[in-house]
Design an enzyme around this catalytic site. Structure first.
Site, PDB file in Angstrom:
ATOM      1  N   LEU A 147       0.864  -1.164   0.000  1.00 22.06           N
ATOM      2  CA  LEU A 147       0.000   0.000   0.000  1.00 22.06           C
ATOM      3  C   LEU A 147       0.907   1.221   0.000  1.00 22.06           C
ATOM      4  O   LEU A 147       1.901   1.267   0.738  1.00 22.06           O
ATOM      5  CB  LEU A 147      -0.896  -0.005   1.244  1.00 22.06           C
ATOM      6  CG  LEU A 147      -2.078   0.961   1.287  1.00 22.06           C
ATOM      7  CD1 LEU A 147      -3.072   0.641   0.173  1.00 22.06           C
ATOM      8  CD2 LEU A 147      -2.771   0.878   2.649  1.00 22.06           C
ATOM      9  N   ASP A 148       0.590   2.213  -0.845  1.00 23.37           N
ATOM     10  CA  ASP A 148       1.418   3.410  -0.922  1.00 23.37           C
ATOM     11  C   ASP A 148       1.654   4.011   0.461  1.00 23.37           C
ATOM     12  O   ASP A 148       0.778   3.973   1.336  1.00 23.37           O
ATOM     13  CB  ASP A 148       0.742   4.470  -1.795  1.00 23.37           C
ATOM     14  CG  ASP A 148       0.872   4.177  -3.285  1.00 23.37           C
ATOM     15  OD1 ASP A 148       1.643   3.288  -3.645  1.00 23.37           O
ATOM     16  OD2 ASP A 148       0.174   4.848  -4.070  1.00 23.37           O
ATOM     17  N   ARG A 149       2.819   4.612   0.626  1.00 22.62           N
ATOM     18  CA  ARG A 149       3.199   5.175   1.916  1.00 22.62           C
ATOM     19  C   ARG A 149       2.194   6.217   2.403  1.00 22.62           C
ATOM     20  O   ARG A 149       1.870   6.280   3.597  1.00 22.62           O
ATOM     21  CB  ARG A 149       4.598   5.813   1.799  1.00 22.62           C
ATOM     22  CG  ARG A 149       5.189   6.288   3.116  1.00 22.62           C
ATOM     23  CD  ARG A 149       6.588   6.839   2.916  1.00 22.62           C
ATOM     24  NE  ARG A 149       6.558   8.133   2.260  1.00 22.62           N
ATOM     25  CZ  ARG A 149       6.437   9.306   2.885  1.00 22.62           C
ATOM     26  NH1 ARG A 149       6.330   9.339   4.206  1.00 22.62           N
ATOM     27  NH2 ARG A 149       6.442  10.433   2.220  1.00 22.62           N
ATOM     28  N   LEU A 150       1.671   7.046   1.500  1.00 19.39           N
ATOM     29  CA  LEU A 150       0.779   8.117   1.902  1.00 19.39           C
ATOM     30  C   LEU A 150      -0.663   7.657   2.096  1.00 19.39           C
ATOM     31  O   LEU A 150      -1.486   8.412   2.622  1.00 19.39           O
ATOM     32  CB  LEU A 150       0.818   9.249   0.867  1.00 19.39           C
ATOM     33  CG  LEU A 150       2.178   9.940   0.692  1.00 19.39           C
ATOM     34  CD1 LEU A 150       2.063  11.082  -0.297  1.00 19.39           C
ATOM     35  CD2 LEU A 150       2.738  10.426   2.020  1.00 19.39           C
ATOM     36  N   THR A 151      -0.986   6.442   1.665  1.00 21.97           N
ATOM     37  CA  THR A 151      -2.337   5.912   1.800  1.00 21.97           C
ATOM     38  C   THR A 151      -2.456   5.141   3.106  1.00 21.97           C
ATOM     39  O   THR A 151      -1.567   4.370   3.462  1.00 21.97           O
ATOM     40  CB  THR A 151      -2.677   4.978   0.626  1.00 21.97           C
ATOM     41  OG1 THR A 151      -2.486   5.693  -0.601  1.00 21.97           O
ATOM     42  CG2 THR A 151      -4.102   4.478   0.702  1.00 21.97           C
TER      43      THR A 151
END
Length: 311
Positions: A147-151
């Site tokens: 999962l993307d770091r910012l999500t």
């Protein structure tokens, strides 16, 4: 050199939830390296300097199955060597990793915004997998997807290494229903729900992905759940998993996600994270048939998006 086979277990324990680096000494047909130390200097001096490599050898930092590598150890192709890298200090992400579910097969985590799933770039120990290994005392824990770091939201981790492939294949073959939630501007003239299909290209080293003409390789269903004060709360259902797919599709509709640092405009890189402005994207639901147990599984995040507080 003997056949590769399965690498042996590392003789070094994890450090801060991070595995040691494993090297397998390559063939040396020209006899360039008389000792293991010679190869290590040739391999790493460009990055950290020969003096630092020699200091690590002297400190016993390079270890084989026979113990610490000595400066005069003869070079042997195929020999395994392990070591821990020197890690730069990292800014702690000031949010906990929640655990939604845990059993003998799986850990389903609620990853906060700003925390990477796996070690990459400057984020090594401040990652979800490293934290969970330490906090749950599960050194073999591995993610089944990223999962993307910012999500924020749900990430599935596998407890037993031998079962990881089954869960990774499930994600690869799109046998997982994923549901996301997002907060973005509300456009009363935009007809929703709708399915967006496009060709997304993400180049290595370029922050933003882009859409270009050609056969679509991405698909997302966009639904409006509710709106107020110029913002909408959206349900996003990706059928594919391209990098930044949901953010690209929402931006293409004229609905860039609140606090997105990349779409529509890439903010300056290298600035410290502003923890008060998380990207308003949440992986809310994972649903699938368990490939190991055969049981139906459904997990839901307990997190909420800050731009849409409950009233």
């Amino acid at each position: 050199m003997r056949g590769r086979g399965r690498p042996p277990a590392a003789p070094l324990p994890q450090r801060a939830g991070i595995d040691p680096v494993r090297l397998r000494l390559p063939e040396d047909p020209d006899g360039a390296w008389a000792t293991v130390r010679d190869h290590l200097v040739a391999r790493f001096a460009g990055a950290i300097g020969a003096a630092r490599v020699d200091a690590m050898v002297a400190e016993g930092r390079f270890v084989s199955l026979r113990g610490p590598v000595a400066a005069g150890d003869r070079y042997e192709p195929g020999r395994y060597v392990w070591f821990h890298r020197d890690l730069a200090p990292e800014e702690p992400v000031p949010f906990p990793v929640g655990v939604v579910h845990r059993d003998e097969h799986l850990v389903v985590a609620d990853k906060p915004h700003f925390l990477a799933t796996t070690p990459r770039g400057r984020h090594i120990t401040e990652t979800a997998v490293a934290r969970l290994r330490r906090e749950l005392d599960l050194p073999e824990l591995q993610p089944a997807h990223r999962l993307d770091r910012l999500t924020a939201g749900l990430v599935l981790f596998v407890v037993r290494p031998g079962e990881r492939g089954a869960y990774q294949t499930m994600f690869r073959d799109r046998r997982v229903r994923k549901e996301y939630e997002a907060v973005a501007p509300y456009d009363p003239g935009l007809v929703l729900p709708r399915t967006v299909r496009s060709r997304i290209v993400k180049e290595r080293g370029v922050v933003a992905a882009r859409e270009e003409p050609g056969e679509p390789n991405s698909e997302s269903r966009i639904e409006l759940l509710e709106h107020r004060a110029g913002l909408g709360r959206y349900r996003l259902l990706p059928a594919t998993g391209r990098t930044h797919q949901l953010r690209v599709h929402m931006n293409a509709l004229g609905l860039p996600l609140v606090n997105d640092p990349v779409y529509p405009v890439v903010e300056a890189e290298g600035a410290p994270d502003d923890f008060s402005r998380p990207l308003q994207l949440l992986a809310r639901v994972l649903e699938f048939t368990d490939p190991v147990t055969g049981r139906p599984r459904r997990f839901e995040s307990g997190l909420r998006l800050s731009a849409w507080p409950d009233r």
